[in-house]
Motif scaffolding. Structure first.
Motif, mmCIF file in Angstrom:
data_model
loop_
_atom_site.group_PDB
_atom_site.id
_atom_site.type_symbol
_atom_site.label_atom_id
_atom_site.label_comp_id
_atom_site.label_asym_id
_atom_site.label_seq_id
_atom_site.Cartn_x
_atom_site.Cartn_y
_atom_site.Cartn_z
ATOM 1 N N GLN A 154 0.834 -1.205 0.000
ATOM 2 C CA GLN A 154 0.000 0.000 0.000
ATOM 3 C C GLN A 154 0.863 1.248 0.000
ATOM 4 O O GLN A 154 0.601 2.197 -0.753
ATOM 5 C CB GLN A 154 -0.917 -0.001 1.220
ATOM 6 N N ILE A 155 1.930 1.252 0.793
ATOM 7 C CA ILE A 155 2.859 2.387 0.833
ATOM 8 C C ILE A 155 3.493 2.590 -0.541
ATOM 9 O O ILE A 155 3.592 3.713 -1.035
ATOM 10 C CB ILE A 155 3.920 2.173 1.930
ATOM 11 N N LYS A 156 3.911 1.497 -1.187
ATOM 12 C CA LYS A 156 4.516 1.604 -2.515
ATOM 13 C C LYS A 156 3.515 2.147 -3.538
ATOM 14 O O LYS A 156 3.879 2.971 -4.381
ATOM 15 C CB LYS A 156 5.069 0.247 -2.969
ATOM 16 N N ARG A 157 2.267 1.726 -3.449
ATOM 17 C CA ARG A 157 1.240 2.258 -4.354
ATOM 18 C C ARG A 157 1.047 3.751 -4.131
ATOM 19 O O ARG A 157 0.913 4.518 -5.095
ATOM 20 C CB ARG A 157 -0.097 1.531 -4.152
ATOM 21 N N TYR A 158 1.028 4.180 -2.862
ATOM 22 C CA TYR A 158 0.894 5.608 -2.544
ATOM 23 C C TYR A 158 2.039 6.407 -3.162
ATOM 24 O O TYR A 158 1.830 7.447 -3.777
ATOM 25 C CB TYR A 158 0.890 5.831 -1.030
ATOM 26 N N ILE A 159 3.270 5.918 -2.996
ATOM 27 C CA ILE A 159 4.442 6.638 -3.503
ATOM 28 C C ILE A 159 4.393 6.718 -5.026
ATOM 29 O O ILE A 159 4.635 7.782 -5.609
ATOM 30 C CB ILE A 159 5.750 5.960 -3.027
ATOM 31 N N ARG A 160 4.056 5.605 -5.685
ATOM 32 C CA ARG A 160 3.948 5.618 -7.147
ATOM 33 C C ARG A 160 2.887 6.600 -7.621
ATOM 34 O O ARG A 160 3.085 7.315 -8.605
ATOM 35 C CB ARG A 160 3.616 4.214 -7.675
#
Length: 112
Positions: free
Chosen positions: A59-65
């Motif tokens: 979820q964090i990686k999706r937010y950053i992307r």
């Protein structure tokens, strides 16, 4: 993100760590490596297991992307960016992540 905008190989991550410079705030560390011959910017993400389980990390990686997708036109090209998430990110929602990333991007003079 398209393949041309991603850093996947360990050698490329290590080059950013060794030859690049870093900026940080409480939530993120960004390593910046200049690559003049490169037409666009590339990002690499590092979210440790210390931050949470797989669902939280993804979820964090999706937010950053998504933040980089929204700020695509404002980000300087010809550089590699390695983003490392720190522990406080686990309790943040998308808008808080975006605000924190914009802060650290301004610190590194990455935004145009």
């Amino acid at each position: 993100m398209k393949k041309g905008y991603r850093i996947k190989k360990n050698v490329e991550f290590q080059a950013a760590f060794k030859r690049g410079y870093s900026v940080a705030n409480r939530q993120f560390v960004i390593y910046i490596l200049k690559k003049e011959q490169q037409g666009n910017f590339r990002i690499g993400l590092s979210v440790s297991k210390k931050i949470g389980n797989a669902v939280t990390r993804n979820q964090i990686k999706r937010y950053i992307r998504q933040v980089f997708h929204e700020l695509h036109d404002e980000i300087k090209c010809g550089k590699d960016y390695v983003i490392i998430a720190r522990k406080p990110v686990a309790e943040m929602d998308f808008h808080q992540v975006k605000k924190s990333l914009q802060h650290v991007l301004r610190l590194g003079k990455i935004l145009k």
